[in-house]
Design a protein around this motif. Structure first.
Motif, PDB file in Angstrom:
ATOM      1  N   ARG A   1     189.772 140.885 -47.854  1.00  0.00           N
ATOM      2  CA  ARG A   1     190.180 140.093 -46.693  1.00  0.00           C
ATOM      3  C   ARG A   1     189.605 138.692 -46.830  1.00  0.00           C
ATOM      4  N   PRO A   2     190.318 137.672 -46.344  1.00  0.00           N
ATOM      5  CA  PRO A   2     189.778 136.309 -46.445  1.00  0.00           C
ATOM      6  C   PRO A   2     188.358 136.236 -45.884  1.00  0.00           C
ATOM      7  N   LEU A   3     187.484 135.584 -46.623  1.00  0.00           N
ATOM      8  CA  LEU A   3     186.076 135.496 -46.260  1.00  0.00           C
ATOM      9  C   LEU A   3     185.906 134.619 -45.024  1.00  0.00           C
ATOM     10  N   ARG A   4     185.129 135.098 -44.073  1.00  0.00           N
ATOM     11  CA  ARG A   4     184.920 134.375 -42.820  1.00  0.00           C
ATOM     12  C   ARG A   4     183.518 133.763 -42.801  1.00  0.00           C
ATOM     13  N   ALA A   5     183.444 132.519 -42.373  1.00  0.00           N
ATOM     14  CA  ALA A   5     182.177 131.804 -42.235  1.00  0.00           C
ATOM     15  C   ALA A   5     182.457 130.506 -41.509  1.00  0.00           C
ATOM     16  N   ASP A   6     181.379 129.841 -41.089  1.00  0.00           N
ATOM     17  CA  ASP A   6     181.507 128.539 -40.428  1.00  0.00           C
ATOM     18  C   ASP A   6     181.075 127.391 -41.330  1.00  0.00           C
ATOM     19  N   GLY A   7     180.597 127.704 -42.512  1.00  0.00           N
ATOM     20  CA  GLY A   7     180.175 126.683 -43.462  1.00  0.00           C
ATOM     21  C   GLY A   7     179.643 127.355 -44.708  1.00  0.00           C
ATOM     22  N   PHE A   8     179.482 126.544 -45.763  1.00  0.00           N
ATOM     23  CA  PHE A   8     178.999 127.058 -47.043  1.00  0.00           C
ATOM     24  C   PHE A   8     177.663 126.396 -47.345  1.00  0.00           C
ATOM     25  N   ALA A   9     176.619 127.206 -47.520  1.00  0.00           N
ATOM     26  CA  ALA A   9     175.276 126.691 -47.772  1.00  0.00           C
ATOM     27  C   ALA A   9     175.009 126.644 -49.270  1.00  0.00           C
ATOM     28  N   ILE A  10     174.336 125.580 -49.703  1.00  0.00           N
ATOM     29  CA  ILE A  10     174.054 125.366 -51.116  1.00  0.00           C
ATOM     30  C   ILE A  10     172.677 124.722 -51.267  1.00  0.00           C
ATOM     31  N   HIS A  11     171.992 125.051 -52.361  1.00  0.00           N
ATOM     32  CA  HIS A  11     170.678 124.479 -52.688  1.00  0.00           C
ATOM     33  C   HIS A  11     170.817 123.670 -53.976  1.00  0.00           C
ATOM     34  N   PRO A  12     171.352 122.461 -53.902  1.00  0.00           N
ATOM     35  CA  PRO A  12     171.760 121.719 -55.107  1.00  0.00           C
ATOM     36  C   PRO A  12     170.640 120.919 -55.758  1.00  0.00           C
ATOM     37  N   TYR A  13     169.549 121.587 -56.098  1.00  0.00           N
ATOM     38  CA  TYR A  13     168.402 120.901 -56.700  1.00  0.00           C
ATOM     39  C   TYR A  13     168.790 120.152 -57.969  1.00  0.00           C
ATOM     40  N   SER A  14     168.187 118.973 -58.135  1.00  0.00           N
ATOM     41  CA  SER A  14     168.311 118.208 -59.373  1.00  0.00           C
ATOM     42  C   SER A  14     167.080 118.375 -60.250  1.00  0.00           C
ATOM     43  N   LEU A  15     165.972 118.800 -59.643  1.00  0.00           N
ATOM     44  CA  LEU A  15     164.702 119.082 -60.313  1.00  0.00           C
ATOM     45  C   LEU A  15     164.135 117.866 -61.016  1.00  0.00           C
ATOM     46  N   ASP A  16     164.362 117.703 -62.321  1.00  0.00           N
ATOM     47  CA  ASP A  16     163.733 116.587 -63.041  1.00  0.00           C
ATOM     48  C   ASP A  16     164.705 115.473 -63.396  1.00  0.00           C
ATOM     49  N   SER A  17     165.902 115.475 -62.834  1.00  0.00           N
ATOM     50  CA  SER A  17     166.874 114.407 -63.084  1.00  0.00           C
ATOM     51  C   SER A  17     167.141 113.644 -61.798  1.00  0.00           C
ATOM     52  N   THR A  18     167.761 112.486 -61.922  1.00  0.00           N
ATOM     53  CA  THR A  18     168.091 111.692 -60.742  1.00  0.00           C
ATOM     54  C   THR A  18     169.142 112.417 -59.904  1.00  0.00           C
ATOM     55  N   PRO A  19     169.215 112.146 -58.621  1.00  0.00           N
ATOM     56  CA  PRO A  19     170.172 112.868 -57.787  1.00  0.00           C
ATOM     57  C   PRO A  19     171.625 112.712 -58.215  1.00  0.00           C
ATOM     58  N   ASP A  20     171.990 111.560 -58.760  1.00  0.00           N
ATOM     59  CA  ASP A  20     173.386 111.354 -59.128  1.00  0.00           C
ATOM     60  C   ASP A  20     173.736 111.929 -60.491  1.00  0.00           C
ATOM     61  N   ALA A  21     172.777 112.531 -61.174  1.00  0.00           N
ATOM     62  CA  ALA A  21     173.047 113.113 -62.489  1.00  0.00           C
ATOM     63  C   ALA A  21     173.963 114.329 -62.341  1.00  0.00           C
ATOM     64  N   SER A  22     174.865 114.475 -63.295  1.00  0.00           N
ATOM     65  CA  SER A  22     175.784 115.602 -63.292  1.00  0.00           C
ATOM     66  C   SER A  22     175.385 116.588 -64.377  1.00  0.00           C
ATOM     67  N   ASN A  23     175.403 117.864 -64.048  1.00  0.00           N
ATOM     68  CA  ASN A  23     175.068 118.892 -65.027  1.00  0.00           C
ATOM     69  C   ASN A  23     176.295 119.185 -65.896  1.00  0.00           C
ATOM     70  N   PRO A  24     176.154 119.237 -67.216  1.00  0.00           N
ATOM     71  CA  PRO A  24     177.323 119.485 -68.074  1.00  0.00           C
ATOM     72  C   PRO A  24     177.927 120.871 -67.897  1.00  0.00           C
ATOM     73  N   ASN A  25     177.172 121.829 -67.372  1.00  0.00           N
ATOM     74  CA  ASN A  25     177.726 123.153 -67.103  1.00  0.00           C
ATOM     75  C   ASN A  25     178.581 123.066 -65.843  1.00  0.00           C
ATOM     76  N   LEU A  26     179.870 123.248 -65.985  1.00  0.00           N
ATOM     77  CA  LEU A  26     180.794 123.023 -64.876  1.00  0.00           C
ATOM     78  C   LEU A  26     180.712 124.078 -63.782  1.00  0.00           C
ATOM     79  N   ASP A  27     179.947 125.132 -63.987  1.00  0.00           N
ATOM     80  CA  ASP A  27     179.772 126.133 -62.942  1.00  0.00           C
ATOM     81  C   ASP A  27     178.488 125.929 -62.137  1.00  0.00           C
ATOM     82  N   THR A  28     177.741 124.862 -62.430  1.00  0.00           N
ATOM     83  CA  THR A  28     176.545 124.541 -61.661  1.00  0.00           C
ATOM     84  C   THR A  28     176.884 123.588 -60.525  1.00  0.00           C
ATOM     85  N   THR A  29     175.950 123.442 -59.593  1.00  0.00           N
ATOM     86  CA  THR A  29     176.161 122.526 -58.468  1.00  0.00           C
ATOM     87  C   THR A  29     174.860 121.835 -58.116  1.00  0.00           C
ATOM     88  N   GLN A  30     174.520 120.776 -58.854  1.00  0.00           N
ATOM     89  CA  GLN A  30     173.456 119.878 -58.411  1.00  0.00           C
ATOM     90  C   GLN A  30     174.033 118.961 -57.343  1.00  0.00           C
TER      91      GLN A  30
END
Length: 532
Positions: A271-300
């Motif tokens: 059944r379609p998933l129900r929620a009011d929002g999607f929570a994410i913990h998009p840590y960049s850790l040791d890179s700048t916030p605007d850095a993009s991770n080459p793994n396309l399944d990650t979410t910094q």
């Protein structure tokens, strides 16, 4: 130069298009001090969080901490949906934290989270700490616990310390914590006849659905977030190999990379998933916030477009019941020092928090930004100096573990970011900021630093669409919007340091930490995304 800057500001605002994004709520989590401190420490921590300008605190309702007989293999006989049926001592720390936040006008969000009691998991762990059970928790038992927590903080449950008054109401919830991380949910993968297949997304989906149903039944005003995912995963396979967040999300919605429904038993009768929002913990850790991770399944945090795009596709394909805004419910940078081997400098931590706030704020689909930890955890005294395990806990606080202020504290109160942009080939300086403490519109002056080191006031212009951009009435001081945010344009004067001066209502003055603009030849030529 000022006339040109005014013209560019008007062009910039017009080019951004659309309406301003929603105000960005800020949540801070520090269970170590809000849940495990003494009553005086809890009150002090809540006061510091409020004075720093946070809107909300995030607190964990630990299932294994609150439930009766958490290490027993046999389920105790009790009504698990009734908060009064639980040992009263199990609620004490959570009650205290919720009340301390309420007293200081902080909203609360609760994670109905880790770990499970032994009697609620399908098997115990062969290794690891006995209190951290997480192997395929029973979705029914989890739903019962979620109902008990929701009923306790429904706004009508009597406060055990003052039965004539109810405990404060909580209206924002997340279901579990980082279910794509092996430290919080197992198994991540399950071996089948045809090879390894993700398991955790399907376990978590049933847990979320059970919690969502009871949270909404207790109060239709409850908002329930799904996800709470860690930013990264691993490329391998195995029961204890964490899943990347986008792979986890596709499996959660029972589709493959091409949005084709998965033909597996776990997805039968989806059944379609129900929620009011999607929570994410998009840590960049040791890179700048605007850095993009080459793994396309990650979410910094620099990759939020990936997650937003996937959620849009899932909704368009009927896998989500509604469009889901993003909630960044955990974020931060560890610092070195104090950790001798891990983290960024305290100065970079402060600067990165300002940039990350800007990246989240400029998006029209992000409703929350987060800071993980008020105070560093500090060294583990059980391990010797020099041991790699001595600093294994997080050191991402706004204060050190012994209470000394880090530069990040001021950066949290007055987040600030500067970058160079081009409009019609002309460079300009774009300045973003917020005044978090206080309420309503705040008076601000921008300052730039001359080559001799002296600071002087700088004239700036409004850079957001649908705003009054009358250049004739613009002065050096200006007012933020009602949530304390501002976005300004100044003439480009080379790579200069800028800072904000907050003119407090009580007559005092506070300065934000300075940030230096970038070179003109590296400037972006597109307007701010998200239409601020």
């Amino acid at each position: 130069m000022s006339s040109l800057a005014c013209l560019l500001a008007l062009t910039f605002a017009a080019g951004a298009g659309g309406n301003a994004p929603r105000p960005l709520e800020v949540v801070l989590q520090d269970d170590a001090h809000l849940l495990h401190g003494t009553p005086a420490q809890v009150g002090e921590a809540a006061g510091q969080i409020a004075s720093a300008g946070a809107d909300r605190v995030r607190i964990t309702a630990g299932w294994s901490t609150i439930a009766p007989s958490p290490r027993s293999r046999r389920r105790p006989h009790f009504d698990a949906t009734d908060p009064a049926a639980y040992p009263e001592g199990g609620w004490r720390r959570l009650d205290r934290a919720v009340k301390a936040a309420h007293t200081r006008d902080l909203d609360v969000m609760i994670d109905i989270a880790f770990w499970a009691p032994r009697w609620a998991v399908s098997r115990g762990l062969e290794r690891g700490l006995p209190a951290r059970q997480r192997w395929a928790p029973s979705w029914r038992d989890y739903g019962h616990f979620a109902e008990a927590v929701a009923r306790r903080y429904s706004g009508v449950f009597p406060d055990p310390d003052d039965p004539d008054r109810p405990l404060p109401a909580v209206r924002l919830w997340t279901t579990w914590n980082e279910p794509n991380h092996q430290g919080f949910l197992l198994p991540q993968w399950r071996r089948t006849r045809t090879g390894w297949r993700p398991a955790a997304p399907h376990v978590y989906r049933r847990m979320h659905q059970a919690a969502y149903d009871v949270l909404k039944r207790v109060s239709p005003d409850n908002r329930v977030l799904v996800g709470g995912l860690a930013a990264k995963g691993s490329s391998g396979r195995g029961e204890r190999v964490s899943l990347p967040p986008l792979r986890f999300t596709r499996e959660l919605a029972c589709v493959d990379e091409e949005m084709r429904p998965l033909r597996i038993p776990e997805c039968r009768n989806y059944r379609p998933l129900r929620a009011d929002g999607f929570a994410i913990h998009p840590y960049s850790l040791d890179s700048t916030p605007d850095a993009s991770n080459p793994n396309l399944d990650t979410t910094q945090i620099g990759d939020l477009d990936r997650l937003a795009g996937l959620l849009e596709r899932l909704h368009a394909n009927g896998r989500l019941a509604q469009e889901l805004p993003l909630f960044v419910t955990e974020y931060g940078y560890e610092t070195n020092p104090p950790d001798p081997k891990r983290g960024v400098s305290p100065e970079d931590q402060a600067r990165y928090l300002g940039q990350a706030t800007f990246l989240a704020w400029q998006r029209g689909d992000t409703e929350m930004f987060a800071q993980f930890l008020l105070r560093d955890i500090g060294p583990d005294p059980r391990f010797a100096v020099g041991s790699g395990r001595r600093w294994r806990d997080w050191q991402s606080g706004l204060y050190t573990h012994d209470g000394e202020e880090k530069p990040a504290l001021q950066a949290f109160k007055l987040p600030f970011w500067v970058e160079t942009r081009k409009v019609h080939g002309h460079p300009l300086t774009l300045v973003f900021g917020q005044i978090r403490p206080g309420a309503g519109r705040q008076a601000v002056v921008l300052e730039l630093q001359d080559p001799d080191g002296a600071w002087r006031e700088a004239r700036s212009f409004e850079a957001r669409p649908n705003a009054d951009t009358s250049c004739e009435t613009e002065g050096r001081s200006f007012l933020t919007d009602s949530a304390g945010f501002y976005l300004r344009v100044l003439p480009w004067r080379g790579e200069r340091a800028y800072r904000a001066r907050w003119l407090r209502a009580d007559g005092g003055v506070e300065y934000g930490l300075p940030v230096t603009s970038g070179p003109a030849d590296e400037a972006e030529t597109t307007p701010v995304s998200g239409a601020p």
